[in-house]
Scaffold this motif. Structure first.
Motif, PDB file in Angstrom:
ATOM      1  N   SER A   1      50.017  35.101  -4.495  1.00 16.96           N
ATOM      2  CA  SER A   1      51.188  35.980  -4.485  1.00 16.96           C
ATOM      3  C   SER A   1      51.056  37.160  -3.519  1.00 16.96           C
ATOM      4  N   TYR A   2      50.331  36.984  -2.413  1.00 20.48           N
ATOM      5  CA  TYR A   2      50.239  38.025  -1.395  1.00 20.48           C
ATOM      6  C   TYR A   2      49.839  37.397  -0.062  1.00 20.48           C
ATOM      7  N   PHE A   3      50.224  38.060   1.016  1.00 18.48           N
ATOM      8  CA  PHE A   3      49.760  37.712   2.353  1.00 18.48           C
ATOM      9  C   PHE A   3      48.558  38.583   2.673  1.00 18.48           C
ATOM     10  N   LEU A   4      47.618  38.040   3.435  1.00 19.84           N
ATOM     11  CA  LEU A   4      46.384  38.770   3.717  1.00 19.84           C
ATOM     12  C   LEU A   4      46.115  38.837   5.212  1.00 19.84           C
ATOM     13  N   TYR A   5      45.808  40.041   5.686  1.00 21.55           N
ATOM     14  CA  TYR A   5      45.218  40.242   7.007  1.00 21.55           C
ATOM     15  C   TYR A   5      43.852  40.861   6.790  1.00 21.55           C
ATOM     16  N   CYS A   6      42.826  40.353   7.464  1.00 20.16           N
ATOM     17  CA  CYS A   6      41.507  40.974   7.372  1.00 20.16           C
ATOM     18  C   CYS A   6      40.943  41.178   8.775  1.00 20.16           C
ATOM     19  N   GLY A   7      40.458  42.372   9.024  1.00 14.27           N
ATOM     20  CA  GLY A   7      39.902  42.673  10.338  1.00 14.27           C
ATOM     21  C   GLY A   7      40.145  44.113  10.728  1.00 14.27           C
TER      22      GLY A   7
ATOM     23  N   LEU B   1      46.872  33.485   5.048  1.00 13.35           N
ATOM     24  CA  LEU B   1      46.200  34.441   5.910  1.00 13.35           C
ATOM     25  C   LEU B   1      47.077  34.627   7.147  1.00 13.35           C
ATOM     26  N   VAL B   2      47.224  35.867   7.594  1.00  5.69           N
ATOM     27  CA  VAL B   2      48.033  36.168   8.765  1.00  5.69           C
ATOM     28  C   VAL B   2      47.151  36.776   9.847  1.00  5.69           C
ATOM     29  N   LEU B   3      47.127  36.139  11.028  1.00  8.49           N
ATOM     30  CA  LEU B   3      46.392  36.657  12.176  1.00  8.49           C
ATOM     31  C   LEU B   3      47.181  36.306  13.436  1.00  8.49           C
ATOM     32  N   VAL B   4      48.002  37.244  13.870  1.00  8.24           N
ATOM     33  CA  VAL B   4      48.876  36.999  15.032  1.00  8.24           C
ATOM     34  C   VAL B   4      48.458  37.908  16.182  1.00  8.24           C
TER      35      VAL B   4
ATOM     36  N   PRO C   1      38.542  34.381  11.147  1.00 11.50           N
ATOM     37  CA  PRO C   1      39.252  34.348   9.861  1.00 11.50           C
ATOM     38  C   PRO C   1      40.166  33.143   9.698  1.00 11.50           C
ATOM     39  N   VAL C   2      40.690  32.616  10.806  1.00 10.68           N
ATOM     40  CA  VAL C   2      41.543  31.426  10.736  1.00 10.68           C
ATOM     41  C   VAL C   2      40.773  30.252  10.140  1.00 10.68           C
ATOM     42  N   VAL C   3      39.582  30.024  10.637  1.00 13.60           N
ATOM     43  CA  VAL C   3      38.775  28.892  10.169  1.00 13.60           C
ATOM     44  C   VAL C   3      38.261  29.148   8.760  1.00 13.60           C
ATOM     45  N   GLU C   4      37.884  30.386   8.472  1.00 11.89           N
ATOM     46  CA  GLU C   4      37.407  30.706   7.124  1.00 11.89           C
ATOM     47  C   GLU C   4      38.499  30.442   6.092  1.00 11.89           C
ATOM     48  N   ALA C   5      39.725  30.871   6.388  1.00 13.80           N
ATOM     49  CA  ALA C   5      40.824  30.630   5.450  1.00 13.80           C
ATOM     50  C   ALA C   5      41.059  29.138   5.263  1.00 13.80           C
ATOM     51  N   MET C   6      41.058  28.390   6.354  1.00 17.12           N
ATOM     52  CA  MET C   6      41.257  26.938   6.261  1.00 17.12           C
ATOM     53  C   MET C   6      40.189  26.289   5.402  1.00 17.12           C
ATOM     54  N   ALA C   7      38.946  26.725   5.568  1.00 16.11           N
ATOM     55  CA  ALA C   7      37.853  26.144   4.785  1.00 16.11           C
ATOM     56  C   ALA C   7      38.009  26.409   3.295  1.00 16.11           C
TER      57      ALA C   7
ATOM     58  N   GLY D   1      41.046  26.430   1.883  1.00 12.44           N
ATOM     59  CA  GLY D   1      42.306  25.822   1.467  1.00 12.44           C
ATOM     60  C   GLY D   1      43.472  26.785   1.483  1.00 12.44           C
ATOM     61  N   THR D   2      43.366  27.845   2.283  1.00  5.08           N
ATOM     62  CA  THR D   2      44.438  28.835   2.384  1.00  5.08           C
ATOM     63  C   THR D   2      45.255  28.586   3.649  1.00  5.08           C
ATOM     64  N   PRO D   3      46.584  28.493   3.558  1.00  2.00           N
ATOM     65  CA  PRO D   3      47.416  28.315   4.748  1.00  2.00           C
ATOM     66  C   PRO D   3      47.262  29.484   5.715  1.00  2.00           C
ATOM     67  N   VAL D   4      47.564  29.232   6.992  1.00  2.00           N
ATOM     68  CA  VAL D   4      47.362  30.246   8.028  1.00  2.00           C
ATOM     69  C   VAL D   4      48.627  30.395   8.877  1.00  2.00           C
ATOM     70  N   LEU D   5      48.991  31.642   9.131  1.00  2.00           N
ATOM     71  CA  LEU D   5      50.041  31.996  10.084  1.00  2.00           C
ATOM     72  C   LEU D   5      49.348  32.680  11.253  1.00  2.00           C
ATOM     73  N   THR D   6      49.481  32.098  12.462  1.00  2.00           N
ATOM     74  CA  THR D   6      48.730  32.637  13.585  1.00  2.00           C
ATOM     75  C   THR D   6      49.524  32.520  14.879  1.00  2.00           C
ATOM     76  N   ALA D   7      48.905  32.935  15.982  1.00  3.58           N
ATOM     77  CA  ALA D   7      49.572  32.960  17.282  1.00  3.58           C
ATOM     78  C   ALA D   7      49.595  31.568  17.909  1.00  3.58           C
ATOM     79  N   ASP D   8      50.597  31.355  18.762  1.00  2.69           N
ATOM     80  CA  ASP D   8      50.762  30.050  19.389  1.00  2.69           C
ATOM     81  C   ASP D   8      50.150  29.986  20.776  1.00  2.69           C
ATOM     82  N   ARG D   9      49.210  30.856  21.073  1.00  2.00           N
ATOM     83  CA  ARG D   9      48.614  30.896  22.406  1.00  2.00           C
ATOM     84  C   ARG D   9      47.176  31.401  22.343  1.00  2.00           C
ATOM     85  N   GLY D  10      46.463  31.246  23.448  1.00  2.00           N
ATOM     86  CA  GLY D  10      45.108  31.760  23.563  1.00  2.00           C
ATOM     87  C   GLY D  10      44.117  31.072  22.645  1.00  2.00           C
TER      88      GLY D  10
END
Length: 381
Positions: free
Chosen positions: A212-218, A285-288, A297-303, A305-314
């Motif tokens: 029930s929350y979105f998370l950014y870490c960093g 997890l949100v990392l844009v 953090p993208v890979v950690e969240a995936m490992a 089982g947490t969905p990820v919202l991220t950038a479409d480049r780089g």
């Protein structure tokens, strides 16, 4: 010493607050996982990252820095370590004072020294490898507080004697090669991996419930695109809170206060197990970011089982592959749509969670260890 084949610097061994520290932990865990445990290079300053030296220590270090004397390493067989009283800070001071590398001498047969950062030091007679995580300050200095000219000088100095530079992603490798016009073969992408993924007690901070929350870490650097992320979350109309967790950097106090004023839940420093629990419990997890070298953090969240919202480049697009929702990080409406879709579509979240778990298998310690040992073996031929 005949069994000493790979040594890894332990400059940030006791730290959990930087990406470089995470990489060092991942490197050693990966090698141990594939039956190739590494030795450790450390000194008396390990565990004091960010703690200023005493006046006496600083004066003594400055005096030593200008003398072209090598540092002799001692063996600590019980800890599988090579040790000297002062390596990492002395190397920096010598480089700043003279522009030269700190030379270390180790007993026994030559082996491989893998530096987790372009530290201006080398072990004479050994194969010296240096991981360069990114060159973001050189291309986009407005996105990071790191001095671009200082970084350029450090990497150039290290590269002059290095056997290879190591990158953490194809994107980062290309950027390093282009920034310095290095030969392609001189910079090798070995990737990275998840590490230290053990959860805590499962209890979330007060007011948060799982899913029930979105998370950014960093960190809250400009390259992390925090303003866009927060504005997109607000425009999305989502009823789910946005939670920000990261190192308790005093320089970011004003930014953290501003985020609270905009309705963001800003948490104090979280231990590694508590952060794993936060990731595992997030709706997404949100990392844009506008720039990343890898995007751990993208890979950690995936490992987890947490969905990820991220950038479409780089590097983020490379790291996430097709297992995340990727959006234009410069388009607030696109990011807002990502928040809305992930918050309102359980089927989409399940699909991304399943895809993420499959994708994360590419970034396990075993996979990373296999890439590293293959790379090391190639150097020995």
């Amino acid at each position: 010493m005949t069994k000493l084949t790979v040594c890894v610097d332990g400059r940030l061994r006791d730290s959990a607050q930087t990406g470089v520290a995470s990489y060092g932990h991942a490197l050693r865990e990966a090698l141990a996982t594939v039956g190739h445990p590494s030795w450790l290079l450390d000194d008396a300053t390990v565990g004091r990252f960010g703690v200023p030296s005493t006046r006496v220590e600083a004066i003594r270090r400055r005096c030593r820095a200008v003398l072209p004397m090598p540092v002799r390493l001692r063996i600590d067989g019980e800890r599988r370590a090579l040790h000297a009283s002062d390596i990492f800070r002395l190397a920096q001071v010598r480089f700043l004072a003279t522009g030269r590398m700190l030379e270390l001498h180790a007993p026994g047969k030559p082996a491989i020294m893998h530096w987790t950062y372009p530290i201006p030091a080398r072990i004479a007679g050994w194969t010296n490898l240096y991981t360069v995580h990114d060159v973001i300050p050189l291309a986009t200095p407005h996105l990071t507080p790191i001095d671009p000219e200082a970084l350029r000088a450090r990497i150039a100095c290290v590269a002059a004697t290095a056997d290879r530079l190591v990158a953490v992603s194809p994107w980062a490798r290309r950027a390093i090669v282009d920034a310095f016009d290095f030969p392609d073969a001189f910079v090798v992408d070995c990737g990275s991996s998840v590490s230290r993924m053990l959860p805590g007690d499962g209890r979330l901070p007060a007011g948060l419930t799982a899913g029930s929350y979105f998370l950014y870490c960093g960190l809250l650097e400009a390259r992390k695109n925090i303003d866009c992320m927060v504005e997109a979350w607000r425009r999305s109309g989502s009823i789910l809170p946005l939670v920000v967790a990261g190192p308790a950097d005093p320089k970011e106090a004003a930014m953290r206060h501003a985020l609270r004023e905009r309705g963001v839940i800003v948490l104090p420093y979280q231990s590694r197990p508590a952060l794993i629990d936060l990731m595992a419990g997030a709706c997404a997890l949100v990392l844009v970011s506008l720039e990343e070298g890898f995007g751990l953090p993208v890979v950690e969240a995936m490992a987890l089982g947490t969905p990820v919202l991220t950038a479409d480049r780089g590097a983020l697009a490379e790291t996430a592959g097709d297992a995340a929702m990727r959006v234009d990080p410069t388009n607030v409406e696109a990011v807002a749509m990502g928040f809305r879709r992930l918050g309102e579509d359980p089927a989409l979240r399940r699909s991304l969670a399943e895809a993420g778990l499959r994708h994360a298998a590419r970034f396990t310690p075993a996979a990373f260890g296999a890439r590293l040992t293959g790379f090391y073996a190639g150097l020995a031929r």
